[in-house]
Design an enzyme around this catalytic site. Structure first.
Site, PDB file in Angstrom:
ATOM      1  N   GLU A 179      11.806   2.914   9.713  1.00  0.00           N
ATOM      2  CA  GLU A 179      12.255   1.610   9.230  1.00  0.00           C
ATOM      3  C   GLU A 179      13.303   1.747   8.137  1.00  0.00           C
ATOM      4  O   GLU A 179      13.447   2.798   7.509  1.00  0.00           O
ATOM      5  CB  GLU A 179      11.069   0.778   8.730  1.00  0.00           C
ATOM      6  CG  GLU A 179      10.309   1.374   7.571  1.00  0.00           C
ATOM      7  CD  GLU A 179       9.016   0.615   7.262  1.00  0.00           C
ATOM      8  OE1 GLU A 179       8.435   0.005   8.181  1.00  0.00           O
ATOM      9  OE2 GLU A 179       8.588   0.656   6.101  1.00  0.00           O
ATOM     10  N   ARG A 186      -2.559   4.020   5.816  1.00  0.00           N
ATOM     11  CA  ARG A 186      -2.648   3.668   4.400  1.00  0.00           C
ATOM     12  C   ARG A 186      -3.625   4.583   3.664  1.00  0.00           C
ATOM     13  O   ARG A 186      -4.585   5.076   4.253  1.00  0.00           O
ATOM     14  CB  ARG A 186      -3.110   2.211   4.232  1.00  0.00           C
ATOM     15  CG  ARG A 186      -2.213   1.178   4.895  1.00  0.00           C
ATOM     16  CD  ARG A 186      -2.762  -0.225   4.715  1.00  0.00           C
ATOM     17  NE  ARG A 186      -1.915  -1.243   5.324  1.00  0.00           N
ATOM     18  CZ  ARG A 186      -2.017  -1.643   6.581  1.00  0.00           C
ATOM     19  NH1 ARG A 186      -2.961  -1.115   7.356  1.00  0.00           N
ATOM     20  NH2 ARG A 186      -1.206  -2.557   7.069  1.00  0.00           N
ATOM     21  N   SER A 217       0.813  -1.219   0.000  1.00  0.00           N
ATOM     22  CA  SER A 217       0.000   0.000   0.000  1.00  0.00           C
ATOM     23  C   SER A 217       0.844   1.265   0.000  1.00  0.00           C
ATOM     24  O   SER A 217       1.985   1.290   0.481  1.00  0.00           O
ATOM     25  CB  SER A 217      -0.913   0.009   1.236  1.00  0.00           C
ATOM     26  OG  SER A 217      -0.155  -0.046   2.422  1.00  0.00           O
ATOM     27  N   HIS A 219       5.520   6.057   1.133  1.00  0.00           N
ATOM     28  CA  HIS A 219       6.303   5.038   0.452  1.00  0.00           C
ATOM     29  C   HIS A 219       5.425   3.835   0.144  1.00  0.00           C
ATOM     30  O   HIS A 219       4.328   3.682   0.695  1.00  0.00           O
ATOM     31  CB  HIS A 219       7.506   4.605   1.296  1.00  0.00           C
ATOM     32  CG  HIS A 219       7.140   4.020   2.626  1.00  0.00           C
ATOM     33  ND1 HIS A 219       6.884   4.801   3.730  1.00  0.00           N
ATOM     34  CD2 HIS A 219       6.975   2.730   3.044  1.00  0.00           C
ATOM     35  CE1 HIS A 219       6.581   4.030   4.753  1.00  0.00           C
ATOM     36  NE2 HIS A 219       6.625   2.760   4.368  1.00  0.00           N
ATOM     37  N   LYS A 222       7.364   4.228  13.997  1.00  0.00           N
ATOM     38  CA  LYS A 222       7.830   3.073  13.247  1.00  0.00           C
ATOM     39  C   LYS A 222       8.790   3.483  12.129  1.00  0.00           C
ATOM     40  O   LYS A 222       8.552   3.198  10.949  1.00  0.00           O
ATOM     41  CB  LYS A 222       6.629   2.319  12.660  1.00  0.00           C
ATOM     42  CG  LYS A 222       6.974   0.936  12.104  1.00  0.00           C
ATOM     43  CD  LYS A 222       5.768   0.347  11.388  1.00  0.00           C
ATOM     44  CE  LYS A 222       6.090  -0.969  10.734  1.00  0.00           C
ATOM     45  NZ  LYS A 222       5.000  -1.472   9.887  1.00  0.00           N
ATOM     46  N   HIS A 253       4.313   6.041   8.159  1.00  0.00           N
ATOM     47  CA  HIS A 253       4.287   5.643   9.564  1.00  0.00           C
ATOM     48  C   HIS A 253       4.322   6.891  10.437  1.00  0.00           C
ATOM     49  O   HIS A 253       5.084   7.828  10.163  1.00  0.00           O
ATOM     50  CB  HIS A 253       5.474   4.738   9.882  1.00  0.00           C
ATOM     51  CG  HIS A 253       5.535   3.531   9.013  1.00  0.00           C
ATOM     52  ND1 HIS A 253       4.519   2.602   8.952  1.00  0.00           N
ATOM     53  CD2 HIS A 253       6.473   3.100   8.135  1.00  0.00           C
ATOM     54  CE1 HIS A 253       4.830   1.651   8.097  1.00  0.00           C
ATOM     55  NE2 HIS A 253       6.020   1.928   7.582  1.00  0.00           N
ATOM     56  N   GLN A 272       1.654   4.267   1.863  1.00  0.00           N
ATOM     57  CA  GLN A 272       1.538   4.366   3.315  1.00  0.00           C
ATOM     58  C   GLN A 272       2.585   5.289   3.887  1.00  0.00           C
ATOM     59  O   GLN A 272       3.533   5.708   3.213  1.00  0.00           O
ATOM     60  CB  GLN A 272       1.689   2.971   3.937  1.00  0.00           C
ATOM     61  CG  GLN A 272       3.034   2.319   3.641  1.00  0.00           C
ATOM     62  CD  GLN A 272       3.140   0.915   4.203  1.00  0.00           C
ATOM     63  OE1 GLN A 272       3.854   0.696   5.184  1.00  0.00           O
ATOM     64  NE2 GLN A 272       2.434  -0.043   3.585  1.00  0.00           N
ATOM     65  N   LYS A 314      -7.263  -2.858   2.406  1.00  0.00           N
ATOM     66  CA  LYS A 314      -7.389  -2.640   3.849  1.00  0.00           C
ATOM     67  C   LYS A 314      -7.945  -1.240   4.141  1.00  0.00           C
ATOM     68  O   LYS A 314      -8.141  -0.418   3.241  1.00  0.00           O
ATOM     69  CB  LYS A 314      -6.033  -2.821   4.532  1.00  0.00           C
ATOM     70  CG  LYS A 314      -5.473  -4.236   4.441  1.00  0.00           C
ATOM     71  CD  LYS A 314      -4.145  -4.335   5.160  1.00  0.00           C
ATOM     72  CE  LYS A 314      -3.572  -5.748   5.092  1.00  0.00           C
ATOM     73  NZ  LYS A 314      -2.264  -5.850   5.787  1.00  0.00           N
TER      74      LYS A 314
END
Length: 434
Positions: free
Chosen positions: A132, A295, A103, A276, A130, A107, A105, A301
């Site tokens: 990453e 998302r 997706s 991203h 989050k 964070h 999205q 979702k």
């Protein structure tokens, strides 16, 4: 006295976007190192989780005890400071195998994560940020951050369907406000960011019928111009992802976000509040121990468009500026450091070979770590104990524990995620043995 080095069993996640059967790096690794875990050739194998997250907790191989439980009984495995601050392993280590784009999205940062968890606990399951990092194991594709403004403007002019998808009035306003894309003036930069935010909001909140109509026109037009565009070109990526998510507004985000192709060993650092989407390939991934995702496209979702549009920084950088390469670790010729600007994790990649450097010794890092062998066979040597490893083997190493990594094949690659609160990314000493 607790054990400081031991093998753990990771958890497999079978998300729909994963590669199928042994085409998946996740399935390949798990079947090689843990043959007791049966692989279904028709099943998707999307992620391998290594850590203590409740949605996919690792267990100690010899005893079956949860890693989280063992750490809680032996906090010295984390260090006193990390145990006091986090009470658990601060990071989640993963392997991803991507067949179908993930997706669009972002964070949340810590403040937003706390707000979302407090107000929408049914959608956002924890209060942690989050950040990453992804490191390619195979050729890897992703969308990451907004393109430079001139690039976005060129795409709008070249692909008229996006004008109708966004709305001509909003597009005209954006083109007018962003005439000076090179200005260093703070007010001009902020004005440009707000213009891009309004543009993106208008796109992401557009009526679905309008989006579908314009997507159909776009795909029909570019397919007639070149039915088989070269892989990785903008037209090819648009056509490919539209087949995966027909009629999805996220397809138009490809005009606005950088498309990045990584070679094995290259990485992306994804800070909070940056858009991203991973598109294809296999990668190592490490993140703060959270499952918070906002998302807005390319997904069946829950979509939280309003939150995503409001949270983004709208910083524009080129694709090259999104790519992270590791640096030599303490002048080592066999270990590379990937060092994001956060304290929860860093990643080391050690490559050993029978005709080069055969082993490397590390004095204890001031925090916990997890080691994954991704290629070949090797050994982890600790306090005269020898642990054999192969591709897919996962080991936990407690804080302040000196170890030696050694190859027992032509080539062995170890990835090691670790945490140090000091963020002084070094062990006290490295010895290389030819």
């Amino acid at each position: 006295m607790c054990e400081k080095v031991f093998q753990i069993v990771p958890t497999v996640q079978n998300y729909a976007w994963g590669k199928i059967g042994l085409n998946s790096k996740v399935a390949e690794l798990i079947s090689n190192a843990y043959p007791e875990i049966e692989i279904d050739k028709s099943q998707t194998y999307a992620e391998l989780w290594m850590g203590t997250h409740p949605n996919g907790p690792s267990v100690i191989k010899n005893t079956g005890e949860l890693l989280k439980s063992y750490i809680s009984k032996n906090p010295e495995l984390l260090t006193t400071d990390i145990a006091a601050k986090y009470g658990d392993l601060p990071f989640l280590f993963k392997v991803l195998s991507i067949r179908k784009a993930l997706s669009i999205q972002a964070h949340p940062d810590k403040k937003l994560a706390e707000y979302l968890f407090q107000n929408f606990p049914d959608k956002y399951k924890d209060d942690n940020h989050k950040p990453e990092m992804a490191i390619a194991l195979t050729p890897f594709e992703g969308l990451c951050g907004f393109r430079p403004l001139e690039n976005i403007k060129n795409n709008i002019q070249k692909y008229p369907e996006i004008i109708d998808a966004i709305g001509k009035e909003i597009v005209d306003e954006f083109m007018d406000i962003t005439k000076d894309t090179q200005s260093k003036n703070v007010l001009d930069i902020e004005r440009n960011k707000n213009a891009l935010k309004n543009l993106y909001r208008s796109l992401m909140e557009q009526n679905h019928t309008i989006i579908k109509t314009q997507l159909d026109k776009l795909i029909s037009r570019i397919s007639k111009i070149d039915p088989n565009p070269p892989k990785g070109t903008l037209d090819e990526v648009l056509i490919r992802i539209e087949k995966q998510y027909p009629g999805d507004v996220g397809i138009f985000s490809i005009f606005l976000l950088n498309f990045v192709s990584l070679k094995p060993g290259e990485g992306l650092y994804l800070a909070a509040n940056e858009p991203h989407a991973y598109v294809s390939g296999d990668c190592i991934e490490c993140m703060a121990a959270s499952d918070n995702v906002v998302r807005a496209g390319l997904t069946p979702k829950f979509k939280d468009v309003e939150t995503l549009v409001d949270m983004l920084t709208y910083t524009c950088k080129s694709a090259d500026n999104q790519i992270v390469s590791g640096s030599s670790y303490l002048n080592s010729t066999s270990t590379v450091l990937y060092n994001p600007p956060i304290e929860e994790f860093s990643i080391l990649c050690t490559t050993l070979s029978s005709d080069g450097i055969k082993s490397e010794t590390f004095e204890g890092v001031k925090g916990p770590s997890i080691i994954l062998t991704t290629e070949g066979k090797g050994r982890i040597i600790y306090n005269e104990k020898i642990f054999d490893t192969c591709a897919g083997s996962v080991f936990f190493v407690g804080a302040n524990t000196s170890i030696t990594l050694e190859t027992s094949s032509n080539k062995t690659i170890f990835y090691r995620a670790y945490s140090e609160l000091s963020k002084i990314q070094s062990f006290d000493n490295i010895n290389e043995n030819e």
